[in-house]
Design a protein around this motif. Structure first.
Motif, PDB file in Angstrom:
ATOM      1  N   ARG A   1      43.049  48.836  42.621  1.00 55.26           N
ATOM      2  CA  ARG A   1      42.972  48.011  41.419  1.00 55.26           C
ATOM      3  C   ARG A   1      43.876  48.545  40.304  1.00 55.26           C
ATOM      4  O   ARG A   1      44.582  47.806  39.649  1.00 55.26           O
TER       5      ARG A   1
ATOM      6  N   SER B  64      36.429  47.343  44.705  1.00 51.84           N
ATOM      7  CA  SER B  64      35.563  46.403  43.997  1.00 51.84           C
ATOM      8  C   SER B  64      35.425  46.880  42.553  1.00 51.84           C
ATOM      9  O   SER B  64      35.218  48.051  42.295  1.00 51.84           O
ATOM     10  N   SER B  65      35.585  45.966  41.615  1.00 51.84           N
ATOM     11  CA  SER B  65      35.610  46.318  40.199  1.00 51.84           C
ATOM     12  C   SER B  65      34.243  46.110  39.580  1.00 51.84           C
ATOM     13  O   SER B  65      33.322  45.613  40.215  1.00 51.84           O
ATOM     14  N   LEU B  66      34.146  46.493  38.332  1.00 52.03           N
ATOM     15  CA  LEU B  66      32.904  46.263  37.590  1.00 52.03           C
ATOM     16  C   LEU B  66      32.550  44.772  37.608  1.00 52.03           C
ATOM     17  O   LEU B  66      31.391  44.402  37.796  1.00 52.03           O
ATOM     18  N   ILE B  67      33.573  43.918  37.426  1.00 52.95           N
ATOM     19  CA  ILE B  67      33.325  42.469  37.411  1.00 52.95           C
ATOM     20  C   ILE B  67      32.743  42.011  38.741  1.00 52.95           C
ATOM     21  O   ILE B  67      31.802  41.207  38.786  1.00 52.95           O
ATOM     22  N   ASP B  68      33.295  42.534  39.847  1.00 56.74           N
ATOM     23  CA  ASP B  68      32.756  42.155  41.166  1.00 56.74           C
ATOM     24  C   ASP B  68      31.276  42.516  41.246  1.00 56.74           C
ATOM     25  O   ASP B  68      30.449  41.742  41.738  1.00 56.74           O
TER      26      ASP B  68
ATOM     27  N   GLU C 231      39.382  38.060  36.758  1.00 57.51           N
ATOM     28  CA  GLU C 231      40.214  39.239  36.465  1.00 57.51           C
ATOM     29  C   GLU C 231      40.427  39.435  34.962  1.00 57.51           C
ATOM     30  O   GLU C 231      40.525  40.548  34.474  1.00 57.51           O
TER      31      GLU C 231
ATOM     32  N   ASP D 147      38.362  38.864  32.693  1.00 60.45           N
ATOM     33  CA  ASP D 147      37.170  39.516  32.151  1.00 60.45           C
ATOM     34  C   ASP D 147      37.150  41.001  32.521  1.00 60.45           C
ATOM     35  O   ASP D 147      36.687  41.839  31.751  1.00 60.45           O
ATOM     36  N   GLN D 148      37.661  41.328  33.724  1.00 63.44           N
ATOM     37  CA  GLN D 148      37.775  42.742  34.102  1.00 63.44           C
ATOM     38  C   GLN D 148      38.680  43.461  33.120  1.00 63.44           C
ATOM     39  O   GLN D 148      38.423  44.590  32.715  1.00 63.44           O
TER      40      GLN D 148
ATOM     41  N   ASP E  48      38.482  46.957  30.989  1.00 66.93           N
ATOM     42  CA  ASP E  48      39.534  47.976  31.108  1.00 66.93           C
ATOM     43  C   ASP E  48      40.073  48.357  29.734  1.00 66.93           C
ATOM     44  O   ASP E  48      40.365  49.523  29.455  1.00 66.93           O
TER      45      ASP E  48
ATOM     46  N   HIS F  19      28.281  51.671  33.907  1.00 67.03           N
ATOM     47  CA  HIS F  19      29.573  51.770  34.604  1.00 67.03           C
ATOM     48  C   HIS F  19      30.643  52.331  33.659  1.00 67.03           C
ATOM     49  O   HIS F  19      31.400  53.240  34.011  1.00 67.03           O
TER      50      HIS F  19
END
Length: 964
Positions: A723, A853-857, A869, A871-872, A876, A939
């Motif tokens: 990512r 996998s990101s926080l958004i996932d 993305e 929103d991710q 970030d 997170h």
């Protein structure tokens, strides 16, 4: 006394103290005297002459910023300007002859000047900072590290950015000789600069909170120039003139109108006689009346200067007869203005009101000229039929001019004008797209000898980075079809399953709505959905209300049949529509949008689930939605209407680097002809040939500035399946690009310009063609990623154009989009190994495995949400801000994770609020849903904590206290 002054400056700011003085032991001390509006007060005029404006070179002080060894930095400012000892402006000066430009001054302000230093404290000391070289000027009113925004402060040249050459002088002499000259600077401090405050209510789990955002406004050059020229002309020539101010979208018309209204309301001629008794502002901008009142209150420090007309014509007549300085009225309330001004009776009370002999300035703002077109038609009926008012009505309506020759039309209009011109009225019309009639009637000549009186072009606004160029990626369906067919069997273009869908639905002439809708939906899914971090929106412009109904039904039917998700549509049209082919049918906008109220549509369309807006006559003017990225046109467009409609795409947004128009109905020539009067542009034309990409690729390699090995080495790191790039990744990519930049700098300046031109041509052509042709997996795609990053690394060319060629957000979205589409397969060819620090024996830390996998996932999975993305990126950026905040960093160093997490909880609100704009949906969720917030907080705390500790180790610092 100095203590009292310092406290007042910290509390109220430099601008307030300069205007209103400060108190010490109950006595008021003035720190500046401004030029009075007239010569009627000789004492005030005398006091004005006693101001002392000073310029100091090389002001040095110890900064709060630290050097690598932990000691404080020494900061030296090239130029500081002060009014009676109070610093108001700073400047960093650069000389290209010694290898430095304004861009280096900008970098200096961003990297080496800190807002925590008193001189740079926002509002509290210096109010504006200039980056200057002999060719261009840039300015900012707030230093915020990497988030500092510099705006161009240039005069414009050949309808574009930059400055014209000046015989025997620097191109930027105007900054010293005009703008910062003593009288001019005091005038800017007195009548232009102001603090713009925006407040909004935000719901949180603890109740409603008011968020306040402050911006210090310094006029851009064209705003200062236009207001001053209009005021100077009116002072000499008095009332009875008609001025056209042709300022593009992105020019800041609201502020220009506020400044002009304020200046005209207090304007006196050479004999100290008031030029206008009242100023009437006719506008549809809801925010303008509040903005005007707030701005003018800062100048005057008294209320009652501005009155909003929200009752009837009689209220207008009363306000004018009583001499209210500034009156604001909307288009809807705009009456027979000539009659209202000359009427001597207030019919409501039968009292005679004398407006005879009074003079009025009328400022007409057509920028947001009604979203439905209905009010403009009603306005036409309200106004008398000839002269200025008819021109205003025509300008605000969708009507195009008749088929008479230009000469015949001009002669007719001049006759009307002779009958209608009134010596006590001056009109000031602001528009980006004047119609023929407007230009003839608002006829006060400007520098060119004809109307407009003042101009800020669309081309300059694009060059300076205030709006997007909507014609850059405009294509007709015929050309679109031709390009797709041309590469259908091209072995150079590997095709994926998703891409095949598009060619399957292509028809040379789509004859029915179903076929058009299939192309629109498939194109949107393939090329548009993933733009702007998965937030991009599209507009479908239909030819009639019935067409809008049919397209909406077909659109929703197609989505349902194919089981597509994430593409909800809204429709906008006025009134009730009946379909003659279906006698019992009856459709309204509200019923087709599942009961959504008409007034709520713009706000609903901001939500992430609504992606496509189908319109008929509505929202084609005055509708600002920055996330609009693509437009599908199925309506005949011509003249001003074509410009206004396509311009819906031109608003800037984070990560937005291109727009796309697919036109099923119009010819390219007609669209370019429509744009030509407002916009110096050349069509993409025949250059948009897929083979030209390969030609450009060949030409770029011929320079031997970079080789395929450089591209592969860069791509090998750029496309690593993670990512975020690690610090090592960034180092390797920069090393690859730095070697190329070094070879570039060895070339002569003319060769550099030619090479840069070819790079830009490749980037632009690829950006256009890749919205039509699926280029994934190709060498061309790899080169595009390399070129975009390389352009950002090359020294900027100057010429006053926007510096941010590709912001980090855009590059990030681009990379993530490529990765989600699986664009690049690197296994096909091994990349040459990159020569890096490891070759000379330095130890290389292995990259940690990064969980894709990101926080958004995780949040989407746990809470059933559908964030993207973009929103991710919100999270970030919050992490990045936290890691740069010294207090947060200190807390992470000194505590264990649990204690640090508790500390961060208290700081989170402010971090979220700073990133609120453009992230409303995720912001709202995180502020109102406790569980959601707790998950995000946990997170973020872990990520920030780890990031700070890793940076500490990388610097070779001792292990921080507190265990993980």
């Amino acid at each position: 006394m100095l203590d009292s002054l310092a406290k007042e400056l910290d509390l109220k700011g430099t601008l307030h103290v300069l205007r209103h003085g400060f108190k010490c032991y109950g006595k008021t001390f003035r720190l500046a005297y401004f030029r009075p509006n007239s010569g009627l007060n000789p004492e005030a005029a005398e006091a004005y002459t006693k101001n002392r404006l000073t310029i100091t070179r090389q002001v040095a002080f110890t900064s709060v910023m630290k050097k690598a060894d932990g000691k404080n930095r020494r900061c030296i400012i090239d130029v500081t300007l002060a009014v009676n000892g109070l610093p108001v402006a700073t400047a960093e000066l650069k000389n290209p002859l010694t290898g430095q430009r304004a861009s280096d001054a900008i970098r200096q302000y961003i990297d080496e000047r800190d807002e925590r230093d008193v001189l740079f404290a926002f509002r509290k000391r210096a109010l504006v900072h200039f980056a200057v070289d002999p060719d261009e000027v840039w300015m900012t009113t707030r230093l915020k590290g990497k988030e500092t925004v510099f705006l161009p402060f240039n005069r414009g040249h050949n309808h574009g950015a930059g400055n014209p050459p000046v015989e025997g002088n620097w191109k930027t002499h105007y900054l010293w000789d005009e703008v910062l000259q003593a009288d001019s600077l005091l005038d800017i401090l007195q009548r232009f600069m102001h603090l713009e405050v925006k407040e909004r209510q935000v719901k949180t789990d603890k109740g409603v909170r008011t968020i306040r955002k402050e911006t210090m406004v310094f006029p851009r050059y064209h705003q200062l120039d236009s207001v001053r020229n209009l005021v100077a002309h009116a002072r000499v020539h008095g009332a009875g003139r008609n001025y056209l101010i042709q300022h593009s979208a992105g020019s800041g018309k609201s502020n220009s109108i506020a400044w002009l209204a304020h200046r005209l309301a207090s304007l006196h001629d050479a004999d100290d006689v008031k030029v206008f008794h009242s100023v009437v502002v006719v506008t549809d901008r809801r925010v303008l009346d509040q903005q005007l009142q707030n701005t003018i209150y800062q100048f005057e420090h008294k209320t009652g200067v501005v009155e909003k007309i929200d009752e009837d014509t009689q209220q207008l007549v009363r306000a004018l007869s009583q001499g209210t300085p500034i009156v604001i009225t909307t288009i809807q309330k705009f009456p027979f203005i000539s009659q209202a001004l000359s009427t001597l009776e207030n019919k409501g009370t039968g009292v005679k009101i004398d407006t005879a002999g009074k003079r009025f300035a009328v400022i007409v703002d057509e920028a947001h000229s009604s979203q439905s077109g209905e009010t403009a038609t009603a306005l036409r009926g309200m106004l008398n039929k000839d002269g200025i008012e008819a021109a205003i009505a025509a300008q605000l309506s969708e009507e195009e001019d008749s088929d008479l020759s230009d000469d015949a039309k001009a002669a007719l209009l001049r006759d009307a004008l002779k009958r209608a011109r009134q010596p006590n009225l001056s009109f000031f019309a602001f528009t980006a797209t004047p119609k023929f009639k407007t230009k003839i009637l608002f006829d006060e000549p400007g520098p060119s000898g004809t109307s407009p009186f003042h101009e800020y072009t669309m081309r300059q606004a694009i060059d300076e980075g205030f709006i997007m160029d909507v014609l850059q990626n405009y294509t007709t369906y015929k050309r679109f079809y031709g390009l797709v067919k041309q590469v259908e069997n091209d072995p150079e273009v590997p095709r994926k399953q998703a891409a095949k869908a598009l060619t399957r639905y292509l028809e040379l002439h789509p004859v029915n709505i179903e076929q058009v809708v299939s192309v629109i939906v498939e194109h949107f899914r393939l090329y548009v959905m993933h733009e702007l971090g998965g937030r991009a929106k599209a507009m479908v412009v239909t030819g009639s209300r019935l067409a809008a109904v049919k397209y909406k039904l077909a659109f929703d039917r197609y989505i349902k049949q194919h089981g597509y998700s994430g593409i909800r549509s809204l429709v906008a049209f006025s009134g009730t529509v009946e379909d003659p082919e279906d006698p019992d049918s009856s459709f309204t906008e509200v019923s087709m949008n599942d009961g959504l109220a008409e007034s709520e549509l713009p706000e609903a369309f901001e939500r992430d689930d609504y992606r496509v807006l189908l319109v008929a006559e509505k929202y084609q003017t005055g509708f600002d939605q920055p996330l609009l990225q693509t437009m599908y046109v199925v309506k005949r467009l011509a003249g001003v209407q074509a410009v206004q409609t396509l311009s819906r795409l031109n608003r800037m947004a984070p990560g937005k680097t291109r727009t796309f128009v697919l036109d099923f109905v119009n010819d390219e020539d007609d669209i370019y002809k429509a744009f030509k009067p407002y916009y110096e542009a050349t069509p993409v034309g025949e250059n948009a040939d897929p083979h030209r990409l390969s030609e450009l690729q060949h030409k770029l390699l011929q320079w031997a500035i970079f080789a395929p090995a450089d591209v592969n080495a860069f791509a090998e790191v750029w496309y690593r399946p993670k990512r975020d790039h690690s610090a090592t990744d960034h180092r390797l990519m920069n090393a690859a690009l730095d070697a190329v930049v070094a070879r570039f700098l060895e070339k002569e300046e003319l060769e550099q310009d030619e090479f840069r031109g070819q790079l830009t041509a490749y980037r632009n052509l690829y950006a256009f063609l890749s919205q039509i042709i699926p280029y994934q997996d190709s060498e061309l795609e790899k080169l595009y990623a390399f070129v975009r990053n390389l352009i950002a690394k090359l020294p900027p060319p100057g010429e006053g154009k926007a510096f941010a060629l590709d912001d980090e957000v855009a590059l990030r979205y681009f990379r993530l989009q490529q990765m989600t589409e699986g664009s690049i397969d690197l296994s096909a060819g091994e990349a040459d190994p990159l020569k890096g620090p490891t070759d000379v024996g330095t130890a290389r830390t292995p990259d940690d495995e990064v969980n894709l996998s990101s926080l958004i996932d995780k949040l989407n999975e746990r809470f059933g949400t559908d964030f993207t993305e973009a929103d991710q990126l919100f999270f970030d950026q919050i992490r990045a801000s936290a890691v740069e905040d010294e207090q947060i960093v200190e807390a992470a160093r000194a505590n264990n994770l649990a204690n640090f997490s508790s500390y961060l909880e208290r700081m989170l609100d402010e971090l979220f609020i700073d990133r609120m704009e453009g992230n409303e949906e995720i912001f709202s969720r995180v502020m109102t849903d406790k569980d959601f917030r707790a998950a995000a907080h946990g997170h973020l705390a872990r990520e920030i904590f780890d990031r700070v500790r890793d940076q500490e180790r990388a610097r070779g610092g001792s292990a921080p206290t507190g265990a993980k």
